[in-house]
Design an enzyme around this catalytic site. Structure first.
Site, short mmCIF file in Angstrom:
data_model
loop_
_atom_site.label_atom_id
_atom_site.label_comp_id
_atom_site.label_asym_id
_atom_site.label_seq_id
_atom_site.Cartn_x
_atom_site.Cartn_y
_atom_site.Cartn_z
N CYS A 106 14.40 50.20 -8.32
CA CYS A 106 13.05 49.68 -8.51
C CYS A 106 12.35 49.45 -7.16
CB CYS A 106 13.12 48.41 -9.36
SG CYS A 106 11.57 47.97 -10.17
N HIS A 107 12.03 48.21 -6.80
CA HIS A 107 11.36 47.90 -5.55
C HIS A 107 12.33 47.73 -4.38
CE1 HIS A 107 8.07 46.97 -8.33
NE2 HIS A 107 7.26 47.07 -7.30
#
Length: 180
Positions: A106-107
């Site tokens: 994800c991030h």
């Protein structure tokens, strides 16, 4: 295998911590929660507070040498806080410099960007990071899971919670291959 899971004290996306952690346990490995501060980390379900988890080791006292691999869970606030912490960034960089595998979802690749380890590598992430990855010299692709073995240490990346099953299977396979 002993696997470090690095999080900030607050902001980790709970499912991106718990699913890969449970996959490691189910495979007979030892997950270790490493954070920038002792005590507990506060997980989130997107923007809502979720559970807390006890920290096993503090990043300033932990060493990449004592782990077989590193998992970087996402959440927006988590990697943003980690990339602002010099010890956390150095910890991440040390894994790849030593040729140890790293998995990020994800991030979480924001921390990889800050550690300056994406140049020349192909990876995926949450789509909003594509420009950051490109600006750091990496190539961003929109794939469920991407394994990059260019440079020291294999890098396993994934886009989002919907990709967790494939992410867990892939990171465990790559980590086992590297440990052998």
């Amino acid at each position: 295998m002993r696997i470090a899971f690095l999080t900030a004290p607050e902001g980790v996306e709970q499912v991106e911590l718990t699913d890969p952690w449970q996959a490691a346990v189910d495979a007979g490995h030892e997950p270790v929660l490493v954070s920038t501060e002792p005590g507990k980390v506060q997980a989130f379900n997107h923007l809502d507070k979720a559970d807390t988890f006890g920290v096993d080791e503090v990043v300033g006292e932990a060493s990449a040498d004592s782990f077989d691999g590193l998992v970087l869970p996402g959440g927006v606030a988590n990697p943003d806080a980690l990339r602002s912490d010099d010890k956390a960034v150095a910890f991440v960089k040390d894994f790849l410099d030593q040729g140890r595998p790293v998995a990020a979802i994800c991030h979480a690749p924001w921390t990889l960007v800050e550690a300056d380890v994406v140049r020349g590598r192909v990876l995926t992430s949450w789509p909003s990071l594509r420009t950051d990855i490109r600006n750091a010299g990496g190539t961003w692709v929109d794939e469920q899971v991407k394994v990059c073995d260019h440079g020291p240490g294999k890098l396993v990346t994934s886009r989002k919670p919907d990709d967790l099953e494939a992410f867990c299977e892939t990171y465990l396979r790559v980590f086992a291959q590297e440990a052998a």
